[in-house]
Enzyme design. Sequence first.
Site, PDB file in Angstrom:
ATOM      1  N   ASP A  39       1.992 -10.184  -2.265  1.00 19.16           N
ATOM      2  CA  ASP A  39       2.065 -10.031  -3.711  1.00 19.16           C
ATOM      3  C   ASP A  39       2.807 -11.189  -4.366  1.00 19.16           C
ATOM      4  O   ASP A  39       2.543 -11.537  -5.505  1.00 19.16           O
ATOM      5  CB  ASP A  39       2.742  -8.704  -4.071  1.00 19.16           C
ATOM      6  N   ARG A  64      10.443 -13.527  -3.903  1.00 19.28           N
ATOM      7  CA  ARG A  64      11.501 -12.522  -3.952  1.00 19.28           C
ATOM      8  C   ARG A  64      11.520 -11.682  -2.675  1.00 19.28           C
ATOM      9  O   ARG A  64      10.757 -11.905  -1.738  1.00 19.28           O
ATOM     10  CB  ARG A  64      11.340 -11.636  -5.180  1.00 19.28           C
ATOM     11  N   GLU A 119      10.209  -9.202  -1.268  1.00 17.01           N
ATOM     12  CA  GLU A 119       9.084  -8.277  -1.160  1.00 17.01           C
ATOM     13  C   GLU A 119       8.043  -8.907  -0.238  1.00 17.01           C
ATOM     14  O   GLU A 119       8.006  -8.606   0.941  1.00 17.01           O
ATOM     15  CB  GLU A 119       8.505  -7.967  -2.544  1.00 17.01           C
ATOM     16  N   ASP A 177      -3.571  -5.123  -4.934  1.00 13.50           N
ATOM     17  CA  ASP A 177      -3.609  -6.502  -5.407  1.00 13.50           C
ATOM     18  C   ASP A 177      -4.723  -7.262  -4.701  1.00 13.50           C
ATOM     19  O   ASP A 177      -5.463  -8.043  -5.305  1.00 13.50           O
ATOM     20  CB  ASP A 177      -2.275  -7.193  -5.126  1.00 13.50           C
ATOM     21  N   TRP A 197      -5.546   1.232  -4.492  1.00 15.39           N
ATOM     22  CA  TRP A 197      -4.859   0.549  -3.401  1.00 15.39           C
ATOM     23  C   TRP A 197      -5.530   0.929  -2.063  1.00 15.39           C
ATOM     24  O   TRP A 197      -6.042   0.075  -1.362  1.00 15.39           O
ATOM     25  CB  TRP A 197      -3.372   0.897  -3.408  1.00 15.39           C
ATOM     26  N   GLU A 217       2.994 -12.562 -12.614  1.00 16.11           N
ATOM     27  CA  GLU A 217       2.858 -11.150 -12.256  1.00 16.11           C
ATOM     28  C   GLU A 217       2.628 -10.295 -13.495  1.00 16.11           C
ATOM     29  O   GLU A 217       1.853  -9.329 -13.465  1.00 16.11           O
ATOM     30  CB  GLU A 217       4.114 -10.687 -11.527  1.00 16.11           C
TER      31      GLU A 217
END
Length: 890
Positions: free
Chosen positions: A489, A493, A495, A502, A554, A760
Site C-alpha cells: 500500500d 510508513r 505498514e 488496493d 478486498w 493516498e
Amino acid sequence: MTTPPLVPYRLRCAHLAEPLSVAADRVRFSWLLAGTGHDRRQLGYQVQVAATTAGQPAASQLASGDQLCWDSGQVPSSSSVDIDYAGTTLMRGGCYAWAVRVWDESGTASPWSEPARFGVELDPGDGWHACWIGLGPIRDTSGPPSEPGPPDPVARAMRPPPYFRRSFGLTKPVASARLRITALGLYEARLNGQRVADAFLTPGWTDYGKRVLYQTYEVSGLLAPGENVLAAVAADGWYCGYVGLDAKRAGAHYGASPELLAQLDVTFDDGCTQRIVTDESWRGRLAAIRHADLLMGERQDRGLEPYGWDRPGFDESGWRPVRCRQRDARELTADPGPPVRVIEQLAPVSIRADADGRQIADFGQNLTGWLRIRIDAPSGTRVRIRHGEVLAADGSLYTENLRSARQADEFITADGPQVLEPRFTLHGFRYAEITGCPAKLDDGDVTARVVHSDIPRAGWFSSSAGWLDRLHSCIDWGQRGNFVSIPTDCPQRDERLGWLGDAQVFARTACYNRDVASFYVKWLDDVADAQLGSGAYADIAPTLGNASAGTPAWADAGVIVPWTVWKMYGDTAILRRHLDSMTAWMDLLHRANPDYLRSRDLGNSYNDWLAPGSDDTPPELLATAYWAHDTALMAEICETVGRAEAAARYRELWSNIRDAFSRAFVRSDGSVESGTQTSYVLALHMGLVPDDKRGMTADRLVAAIEAAGWQLTTGFVGVSYLLPALSSTGHSAVAYRLLEQRACPSWRYMIDNGATTIWERWDGWTRERGFQSAWMNSFNHYALGSVGEWLYRFVLGIDQQPGTAGFSHPLLRPHPGGSLGWARGSYQSARGTITAGWRRDGDTFSYHVELPPNVTATVCVPAADGQGAVFHVGSGSHDFTGSPLAAGFR
C-alpha cells in the site's frame, strides 16, 4: 517479392527469461513474432525441448535430437502464449533447452528460434541436503555513540545480521555450478569475494510458516581451482524485523532470528559432482552491520568489517560454530517471480545545506530505494541519513507521516575515501537529510538507487497536455515504488502491506504499465496461502497473524486478480491453479447469503475507502455488487478452463444476484440507493441495472456528478470504475471533465501541487489546511492511480474484444475529448507491441494504429452519429479518419 518468414523471438518459460528453477507443473512457453508486411499470422508451431548436460551448447543438444524429451510436431494453432509442456516427465533439478519454429499464413516455416533454457526446481524433500544455520537472537552490545535521553527500545530490539562462511576446495575443471539459496529473513550471497547476482531483498516475502522461496544462480564463473569460499549475510527482513502497523506486535511476526539455507551443486568436466551445503561445518560472527531493518533503517560501523572474510586465505579462527537444525515441514519453492533489483539511479536536482550542517538532497522524484554516498572522512565519523517524501513548511524534512517507521541509515566510517550504502533496508522518499559529513556534498557524491521488483515497462502514454503525461508518470512511479516482492500500500510508513483491495482496483492499470505476469503469479500464491479454511480471503497477503478476512472489494481480489492476469496475458494456468480456492470463496458467499444479497460476514467492511467527505454508499450494495462481479468472472473462468456445467451454474447465480440487487437498490426511475457516485458506478460497471433502465441510471450518475460541482466523490473502490463507466455509457465528455478538474478532490490537483507519485488521499495536502492527518497520509499509494486503465483503454483505445484474452483480438476504440488535441501510446502485449495514436485538427480526426503479427483487430473510429465506423485489420500500420465531434460510443 517474397515475404520473409515470421521469426519467433523473446522466448519465455513461466513468464520468465531463462529461469533456472521452475516448478515442473508451471512449465509453459510463449514467444513473440517478428515479421514485416500486413496480415501476418501464425498458423502452426513446433516446440522441441531437450535435456542438457553441462558444458554442451543448447543448440547442439536440440539439433542432435539425442536428449529430446518433447517434440510437439507441427501443431495447427495461432497461439503463441500459454503453451503447456506435454513431454516426458521433467527431472527434478534438471536443466533443459527449448526452441520453437512457426508456420505463417503462406505455410512457410520459420527458422528455428535461438534456443532458450530453463531449469526445474528440486524435489522439496529428497532434493535438498542442506540444514538451516544461524547464530540465534544475538543483540548488539556495542551500541551507538552515547546520546542524551532514555534508552532506545527500538534500537535495542534490533539485531546485527550474522555473517556466515564456508571454505571448500576444488581440484578439477568446473563445467557448471548451481547455487540454490534462501533464508528465513533476507540474504546476500557471496562467492570468493564477489556478490552472487544483482538481486536484493531475497528471497522475498511469503508466509514463512507455509512457504519459503529460494533462488537459483549459475555460479561456475565465480569458482576457481583450489580453495573457494561460499559466504552470506542474513538479515531480519520481513521474517523477524519490523513490518505492519500493529503496535502490539510490530516485529518478529514469523520468527526470532534469521537463518540461512544453501546448497551448491558443482559438476566437473568429467561428469563427477561435488556438493557444498549449509551444515555444522560453517562458521559465523557479527560484523560491521549493527542492525538492518526494512522500516527502521540500517546501521553500519565500517571499522568492524572483517575485510577479506568472504575470500580464500582468511583466518576464521575467531568465528563461532553455527547453530544447525534440520529442515522442517515448510515448503521450499523455486521463486516464480521477478527479482528485486536496482533498476535506476538518480542524481539529486539540488543539495541544500542549513546553518546546523544538515544537507537536504532533493531527487525530484518520490521513489523507493536508498542512497549511495561517496565521502572522504576520518575514522569514526558518524553520518546519518533520514528519508522523507515531502518537506515541511519551514523547509525541514517532514517525517510525521512515517508513524513509527524511522527510515534512517547511519554509518560510522572507516578511514579515507569510501562508499556508504545500506544492504538490507528500503525507504520511500524524495528528500534525504544527511548529517555528519565533514564537507559539503556535490551532486556527484550522492545517488538515489531506485529499487523495486524487476517489472519491465510495457505501456507508454503521451498527449498534448503536459500535466496528463505527468499524471501517467505519477501512476507508473507509484506502481514501481510499491511493487517490491508484493504489491504494497505504501513504501515509507510502518505498514507496507499487501492489501488485496488496493491491488485489485489497480490490477489492470498495473498490467498496462508494466510486465507483471510473473509478479502476480508469485503474489497470488501468497493470496492462496492466506485464505482461511472457511474459504474467506484475508484482507492482506502475506498475512501477519490474525488478519481480517472476507471484506468486500478486498477479499474479492482472490477472483478479480487471477481473472485480470488471464485477461491481459492469456494465462489459463493461473485460473486452473487457483480455481479450487476461488470456488471455496464463492461457496462461502452463497452459504452466508442465501437471499442473494451480500449482507452477512462483511469482515472489516472498509467500503469505499477514503471517499472524500462522508462515505454514504450502503455496505450491502457495495458487497452485493462485488459478489455479482465475482460470479460473472467465475462463469467466464470456468468456461475458459473447460468447466461448462460450473459456468452455467455461475451464470444462473449471477442472474439471481442481479435480480435481487435490482429489487433492493435500483428504483423505477433508474436511480440507485443512496445516490452516491460509487453506487451508480458499481451498478453500471457490474451490469446490475436492468437493460431498460441503463441509460437512465447513467444520466443519474452524470446528475450526481453535476450536483457535486462536477467533482468526483469516489474513494478507492469507486474511482477505479468511474471514468470507464462514464465512457462506456456515452459520457466521455463528463469523464474528461472530471479528469481535467483542477479543484480538490482531483488527480490534477495532485499534479498542480507537485506530486510525483499518486497520493493516498485526495486531500493529502491542500493549500488551505496543509497536510492531512499524519496517521494515514502516504504520498506514494497507487490505488487512486487506477485511472491509468482508462488512459489506455479509452483515451488511446487499446482494449480487447469481449470474451478474448492475451490481446489475440484487440479492440481499438479511442474516445477523444476534453482539451486534448492528440494522444498516442503503446502497449507491449503478450503478442507484441500495439501502438495507437489520434489527433484532432479542426473537422478532421485521424487515428494511427500499428499491430504486431498474429493478431486480428477491430478498429472503431468515432463518427458524428456516435456509432463510429468499424474496420477489421491484421498486423501492420493502418490509418483511419473520422469525426472529432463524437464524444464516445454507447
